[in-house]
Scaffold this motif. Structure first.
Motif, PDB file in Angstrom:
ATOM      1  N   LEU A  36      74.681  41.068  35.029  1.00  0.00           N
ATOM      2  CA  LEU A  36      75.347  39.943  35.705  1.00  0.00           C
ATOM      3  C   LEU A  36      75.061  40.153  37.306  1.00  0.00           C
TER       4      LEU A  36
ATOM      5  N   GLU B  19      71.248  38.809  37.860  1.00  0.00           N
ATOM      6  CA  GLU B  19      71.096  37.480  37.911  1.00  0.00           C
ATOM      7  C   GLU B  19      71.608  36.794  39.072  1.00  0.00           C
ATOM      8  N   SER B  20      72.539  37.537  40.009  1.00  0.00           N
ATOM      9  CA  SER B  20      72.777  36.721  41.093  1.00  0.00           C
ATOM     10  C   SER B  20      71.844  36.535  42.416  1.00  0.00           C
TER      11      SER B  20
ATOM     12  N   TYR C 222      89.636  38.707  34.573  1.00  0.00           N
ATOM     13  CA  TYR C 222      89.000  37.311  34.064  1.00  0.00           C
ATOM     14  C   TYR C 222      90.153  36.097  34.105  1.00  0.00           C
TER      15      TYR C 222
ATOM     16  N   SER D 271      85.478  35.555  37.319  1.00  0.00           N
ATOM     17  CA  SER D 271      85.347  37.084  36.843  1.00  0.00           C
ATOM     18  C   SER D 271      85.169  37.593  38.292  1.00  0.00           C
TER      19      SER D 271
ATOM     20  N   TYR E 247      82.386  42.211  43.269  1.00  0.00           N
ATOM     21  CA  TYR E 247      81.635  41.179  42.737  1.00  0.00           C
ATOM     22  C   TYR E 247      82.192  39.783  41.909  1.00  0.00           C
TER      23      TYR E 247
ATOM     24  N   MET F 134      81.874  36.089  39.944  1.00  0.00           N
ATOM     25  CA  MET F 134      81.177  35.025  39.414  1.00  0.00           C
ATOM     26  C   MET F 134      82.155  34.111  39.080  1.00  0.00           C
TER      27      MET F 134
ATOM     28  N   ASN G 188      82.014  30.003  37.357  1.00  0.00           N
ATOM     29  CA  ASN G 188      81.466  29.074  36.536  1.00  0.00           C
ATOM     30  C   ASN G 188      81.709  27.732  36.929  1.00  0.00           C
TER      31      ASN G 188
ATOM     32  N   THR H  91      74.442  30.392  45.017  1.00  0.00           N
ATOM     33  CA  THR H  91      74.796  29.348  44.247  1.00  0.00           C
ATOM     34  C   THR H  91      73.535  29.218  43.547  1.00  0.00           C
TER      35      THR H  91
ATOM     36  N   LYS I  54      76.679  28.055  39.040  1.00  0.00           N
ATOM     37  CA  LYS I  54      77.477  29.347  39.279  1.00  0.00           C
ATOM     38  C   LYS I  54      77.173  29.798  40.521  1.00  0.00           C
TER      39      LYS I  54
ATOM     40  N   TYR J 272      77.955  33.054  43.165  1.00  0.00           N
ATOM     41  CA  TYR J 272      78.065  34.712  42.899  1.00  0.00           C
ATOM     42  C   TYR J 272      78.494  34.984  44.405  1.00  0.00           C
TER      43      TYR J 272
END
Length: 288
Positions: free
Chosen positions: A114, A117-118, A134, A144, A166, A168, A170, A236, A240, A242
């Motif tokens: 995760l 992927e940011s 969450y 999250s 950190y 995230m 959606n 972004t 998403k 981050y």
């Protein structure tokens, strides 16, 4: 009801003592052979042989060292695990009831992919993640939040990329943009144009004229004002967002649990979750 029960206090401190005893006993176990070996050598050979004497002295020194560590641990060591495995769920349960949020919780989740992927930091790094929280914002975005330490270690040096939260989110339909207080984006297929490069603020946009850039800049400023981080990073892409919040002094241990320390933790988590939820809805950006 927000009052802390005596049962929660007792259970928390019992877990602290159990963890402390378990870790301290490791050094106690190591210390036993360090004492038995020189005693055995003494009865078999005496200390007339210089080599035997040196070996015995080494083991005896190790025994003393382990004994000192054992005493220090029993008196001063505070494990973080009871905070994350026991107290956090209890506090979030109260927050969920009082604030009417549907909050899920996970202790020590695995989130390396995760973070990668940011595209905020190098992928060749390690992380220690204590927990994941969450929930959904009032506008339907799934959020999250992870309590995370992300770092690169080589030889005797450690580079800390961020130490804090950190996040995230959606369901963010905006053009790709990175806003950060230090560093630059990692390699990516997105062609970024640097639009701001000044001390304490760097902005990289896929489309510098996109209307949604101002919206993300507003979110950055609001998080920066409300959480007052040491450093702040936002990216972004792919619907998403981050966010990495580098905290000045993360508090990950509670030595003495009482009503005050309980309220401080509860209020901190309420402030954190509400801040992240509220910043998504900024006047003038209602349709983003």
């Amino acid at each position: 009801m927000n009052y802390l029960t005596s049962n929660v206090i007792q259970t928390y401190h019992d877990l602290i003592n159990k963890r402390t005893k378990k870790i301290a006993n490791i050094f106690g176990i190591i210390a036993i052979p360090s004492l038995l070996i020189p005693i055995t050598l003494f009865f078999i050979y005496g200390f007339s042989d210089q080599l035997i004497f040196v070996i015995s002295l080494i083991f005896a020194s190790n025994f003393v060292g382990c004994g000192i560590v054992y005493i220090i641990l029993r008196r001063m060591f505070i494990s973080e695990k009871p905070l994350y495995t026991y107290l956090y769920p209890k506090v979030l349960e109260k927050i969920q009831y009082n604030e009417k949020h549907d909050i899920k919780y996970e202790a020590y989740p695995k989130i390396k992919e995760l973070i990668r992927e940011s595209l905020l930091f190098t992928k060749f790094a390690s992380n220690t993640t204590r927990c994941g929280i969450y929930y959904h914002s009032d506008h339907g975005n799934s959020i999250s939040i992870y309590d995370t330490y992300y770092y690169t270690q080589s030889n005797n040096s450690t580079v800390v990329h961020f130490n804090g939260y950190y996040i995230m989110i959606n369901g963010i339909q905006v053009e790709p943009i990175q806003i950060r207080t230090k560093g630059r984006p990692t390699r990516t297929q997105i062609h970024y144009t640097r639009t701001i490069n000044e001390k304490g603020l760097k902005v990289f946009c896929d489309k510098p004229s996109a209307k949604t850039n101002d919206y993300i800049m507003d979110i950055f400023n609001k998080i920066n004002d409300k959480l007052n981080p040491k450093h702040l990073f936002i990216n972004t892409m792919n619907q998403k967002m981050y966010i990495a919040v580098d905290v000045h002094k993360p508090k990950r241990k509670i030595k003495t649990l009482d009503q005050q320390s309980y309220d401080e933790l509860k209020n901190h988590l309420i402030h954190l979750t509400n801040t992240i939820s509220d910043v998504l809805f900024i006047e003038g950006n209602k349709n983003v």
